[in-house]
Design an enzyme around this catalytic site. Structure first.
Site, PDB file in Angstrom:
ATOM      1  N   HIS A 418       0.815  -1.217   0.000  1.00  0.00           N
ATOM      2  CA  HIS A 418       0.000   0.000   0.000  1.00  0.00           C
ATOM      3  C   HIS A 418       0.850   1.269   0.000  1.00  0.00           C
ATOM      4  O   HIS A 418       0.315   2.386  -0.118  1.00  0.00           O
ATOM      5  CB  HIS A 418      -0.931   0.005   1.220  1.00  0.00           C
ATOM      6  CG  HIS A 418      -2.247   0.665   0.953  1.00  0.00           C
ATOM      7  ND1 HIS A 418      -2.432   1.583  -0.049  1.00  0.00           N
ATOM      8  CD2 HIS A 418      -3.448   0.546   1.569  1.00  0.00           C
ATOM      9  CE1 HIS A 418      -3.682   2.008  -0.038  1.00  0.00           C
ATOM     10  NE2 HIS A 418      -4.332   1.395   0.931  1.00  0.00           N
ATOM     11  N   ASP A 422      -2.484   1.820  -4.480  1.00  0.00           N
ATOM     12  CA  ASP A 422      -3.719   2.126  -3.767  1.00  0.00           C
ATOM     13  C   ASP A 422      -4.804   1.134  -4.154  1.00  0.00           C
ATOM     14  O   ASP A 422      -4.679   0.382  -5.133  1.00  0.00           O
ATOM     15  CB  ASP A 422      -4.174   3.552  -4.089  1.00  0.00           C
ATOM     16  CG  ASP A 422      -3.169   4.598  -3.607  1.00  0.00           C
ATOM     17  OD1 ASP A 422      -2.585   4.384  -2.529  1.00  0.00           O
ATOM     18  OD2 ASP A 422      -2.974   5.601  -4.319  1.00  0.00           O
TER      19      ASP A 422
END
Length: 446
Positions: A418, A422
């Protein structure tokens, strides 16, 4: 015989087992010991035929690449003559020079690639590239490194010594003032390290329990998995694909494909091919993070996880298909079949499990529907594919009415870092992957 170089980035090996003892006859190319690196285990054959005259390192020792590990007497007649020399006869004694030697320039150049401590050892003490790399990664200064007592040959500091020091430092057992090999006190820098939570003692009934010591591969897997979770911010997204067309394709062309190519047609090459097509559209998923930099790789080295041993009890290894984006389905099938078989036979070369840019793990082979795999560092994503299961699905007909039909469905889970990927990117990647998987049918050209 010297410790062989098993790969470009491998600078040290651990001796697992000697299959021969001093005095045993050996044949050229006969396996006489097993070694392990941080990448793979390997067998080391004898370089010549003769008598094993000397073993210089015991089992469990960490040995730098190029170091002499054993000597083979190739002249049997000379060996007999030497054994018949009278003890009273004058012998030439080879004096051992214990004077510390400075690190040679080529070795110094290698260690610089791993961000070693900035200072050079004032004592002239030798440190292997692996030790220097570990010290650099953990912020160990040269005075600290000099203070560590070595357990190797000639008190050389090994990787195990550094790891033990790191653990002691984390638990607060090391003092701020250390003594260097020269006897001069040095002040180690104060480093604030968050203490790792201590694992509570395991309580068990020894009469009804069996203690199994982890082998080298299991220890490395454990180390790599924990490190990956500490490095990447793991998130997992899941989609499902209707692979009815793919199932029909494999079933209809399996026999002809094996007759033409000599290998079985499986679902894995199609999953790899679909991933490659998707990675080309979303290159951020084929990247790595280096500090504050994102390394976009304009090539695809595809890793395919292979379970070893019965029921996967022998561990997991990820052979890599180099330049997989340049292969068609037949080429991918050949590479996957070859690498998987040699992985199970323990015949992979270390370079064949390095350099991957993306990984596929198929936990569906054991009947699991989906999971959340751990990223294979330094990659930023890994795809997991579940079992293909027939399920009733709602299908919209051409006239707009809905009908319940039986379809072959498969879950796909993407675990991603992450820090740079995204949820939106992961979601669109998965949806495009599903489209690519659903595009295979009986008309697909192999």
């Amino acid at each position: 015989m010297v410790m062989p170089k098993m790969g470009e980035s491998i600078m040290e090996g651990t001796i697992l087992k000697w299959h021969k003892a001093v005095g045993d006859p050996v044949e050229k190319d006969e396996n006489i010991l097993d070694i392990a690196t941080d990448k793979v285990d390997a067998e080391v054959p004898a370089t010549e035929s003769g008598i094993l005259a000397e073993i210089l390192f015991e089992e469990g020792a960490d040995v730098p690449v190029g170091e002499v590990i054993a000597r083979i007497e190739t002249d049997k007649k000379a060996s007999i003559e030497k054994s018949e020399i009278s003890p009273s006869a004058p012998q030439k004694e080879t004096k051992r020079d214990d004077t510390p030697q400075p690190t040679p320039e080529p070795q110094e150049a290698i260690t610089q690639q791993y961000s070693p401590p900035a200072q050079k050892p004032a004592s002239g003490r030798f440190y292997s590239p692996v030790v220097m790399a570990l010290a650099g990664q953990e912020g160990i200064s040269m005075p600290e490194l000099e203070s560590i007592k070595g357990s190797g040959v000639n008190e050389r500091v090994t990787k195990k010594d550094v790891l033990a020091y790191i653990e002691a430092r984390k638990s607060g057992q090391t003092s701020k003032t250390q003594s260097s090999p020269a006897g001069k006190p040095t002040i180690a820098p104060v480093i604030e390290v968050q203490k790792a939570p201590q694992q509570p003692p395991v309580v068990y009934d020894p009469n009804r329990s069996e203690v199994i010591v982890m082998d080298n591969m299991r220890r490395l897997i454990a180390e790599h998995m924990v490190r990956s979770k500490q490095t990447s911010a793991h998130v997992t997204s899941v989609s499902e694909a209707d692979v009815t067309g793919l199932v029909k394709l494999v079933k209809s062309k399996k026999k002809a494909f094996q007759e033409a190519n000599g290998i079985k047609l499986t679902f894995t090459p199609f999953m790899v091919d679909a991933c490659i097509k998707t990675l080309k559209q979303y290159p951020m998923v084929n990247a790595s993070v280096n500090g504050n930099e994102i390394i976009l790789k304009k090539y695809i080295n595809f890793g395919v996880a292979v379970a070893l041993g019965e029921n996967g009890a022998g561990g997991l290894i990820v052979p890599v298909i180099k330049n997989a984006d340049e292969m068609n389905l037949v080429g991918l099938s050949r590479s996957i079949s070859d690498l998987a078989q040699r992985a199970r036979d323990k015949k992979l070369q270390p370079d064949e499990i390095q350099g991957g840019t993306f990984t596929l793990t198929n936990y569906g082979t054991s009947g699991n529907l989906f999971g959340a795999p751990i990223i294979n560092q330094p990659q930023v994503a890994i795809l997991g594919t579940g079992a293909i299961v027939k399920r009733p699905m709602v299908h919209t007909l051409e006239d707009g009415t809905d009908s319940i039909v039986i379809r072959s469905m498969m879950y796909c889970s993407l675990s991603y870092d992450h820090r740079i990927i995204d949820g939106s990117l992961a979601g669109t990647f998965l949806q495009q992957l599903v489209k690519n998987l659903e595009s295979y049918n009986e008309q697909t050209v192999l």
